[in-house]
Every structure is written in C-alpha cells, then in structure tokens.
Design a protein around this motif. Structure first.
Motif, PDB file in Angstrom:
ATOM      1  N   ARG A   3     -21.114   6.573 -19.761  1.00 52.17           N
ATOM      2  CA  ARG A   3     -20.364   7.833 -19.636  1.00 52.17           C
ATOM      3  C   ARG A   3     -18.918   7.661 -20.054  1.00 52.17           C
ATOM      4  NH1 ARG A   3     -22.106  10.402 -13.887  1.00 52.17           N
ATOM      5  NH2 ARG A   3     -24.318  10.179 -14.211  1.00 52.17           N
ATOM      6  N   LYS A   4     -18.325   6.535 -19.689  1.00 49.50           N
ATOM      7  CA  LYS A   4     -16.914   6.314 -20.041  1.00 49.50           C
ATOM      8  C   LYS A   4     -16.730   6.238 -21.553  1.00 49.50           C
ATOM      9  CE  LYS A   4     -15.467   4.077 -15.780  1.00 49.50           C
ATOM     10  NZ  LYS A   4     -14.924   2.866 -15.167  1.00 49.50           N
ATOM     11  N   ALA A  10     -15.348  11.470 -27.052  1.00 51.77           N
ATOM     12  CA  ALA A  10     -15.155  12.922 -27.135  1.00 51.77           C
ATOM     13  C   ALA A  10     -13.674  13.279 -27.074  1.00 51.77           C
ATOM     14  CB  ALA A  10     -15.914  13.608 -26.014  1.00 51.77           C
ATOM     15  N   LEU A  11     -12.936  12.656 -26.172  1.00 52.01           N
ATOM     16  CA  LEU A  11     -11.498  12.948 -26.073  1.00 52.01           C
ATOM     17  C   LEU A  11     -10.741  12.460 -27.298  1.00 52.01           C
ATOM     18  CD1 LEU A  11     -10.782  12.240 -22.305  1.00 52.01           C
ATOM     19  CD2 LEU A  11     -10.845  14.442 -23.484  1.00 52.01           C
ATOM     20  N   ALA A  12     -11.112  11.302 -27.815  1.00 54.68           N
ATOM     21  CA  ALA A  12     -10.457  10.792 -29.025  1.00 54.68           C
ATOM     22  C   ALA A  12     -10.719  11.725 -30.201  1.00 54.68           C
ATOM     23  CB  ALA A  12     -10.944   9.386 -29.329  1.00 54.68           C
ATOM     24  N   GLY A  13     -11.953  12.223 -30.319  1.00 58.93           N
ATOM     25  CA  GLY A  13     -12.275  13.168 -31.382  1.00 58.93           C
ATOM     26  C   GLY A  13     -11.512  14.470 -31.241  1.00 58.93           C
ATOM     27  N   LEU A  14     -11.388  14.949 -30.023  1.00 56.41           N
ATOM     28  CA  LEU A  14     -10.635  16.178 -29.776  1.00 56.41           C
ATOM     29  C   LEU A  14      -9.171  15.998 -30.133  1.00 56.41           C
ATOM     30  CD1 LEU A  14     -10.753  19.068 -28.662  1.00 56.41           C
ATOM     31  CD2 LEU A  14     -10.271  18.120 -26.419  1.00 56.41           C
ATOM     32  N   LEU A  15      -8.591  14.874 -29.731  1.00 58.41           N
ATOM     33  CA  LEU A  15      -7.187  14.602 -30.070  1.00 58.41           C
ATOM     34  C   LEU A  15      -7.002  14.447 -31.573  1.00 58.41           C
ATOM     35  CD1 LEU A  15      -6.155  12.192 -27.182  1.00 58.41           C
ATOM     36  CD2 LEU A  15      -5.485  14.580 -27.504  1.00 58.41           C
TER      37      LEU A  15
END
Length: 54
Positions: A3-4, A10-15
C-alpha cells in the motif's frame, strides 16, 4: 506492491502532473471559454448523442 508503494507512486504521479501543468503555458483568462455559457449567445459545438437529426 504494498500500500505504501502504491500510495507513493500515486502521489508522485499527481505531483508530476501538477508540476507539468504549472510549467506549461500560462493561463490566459481572456481567451479561455466560459465555464458556463448560459445565455452568452455562443453556439454549442460538438456532438450530443441524444440530439435528433435535422
């Protein structure tokens, strides 16, 4: 994947997407189409599946 790792990806892609958007062309509000064009007189463009043929 854990999960981590999934959350980090996902957060890296969003940023990355936000950063690419900010580095792109600046926003020009004078050439942007209106968000809601109710009563603006502009003709609708594009197709609509429920529209009847002429």
């Amino acid at each position: 994947m854990t999960r981590k790792a999934t959350a980090f990806t996902a957060l890296a892609g969003l940023l990355l997407l936000i950063g690419a958007d900010l580095l792109g062309a600046p926003i020009n509000p004078y050439q942007a189409p209106p968000a809601f064009a109710f009563g603006s007189g502009q003709v609708a463009s594009g197709g609509f599946c429920g529209a009847l043929p002429n």
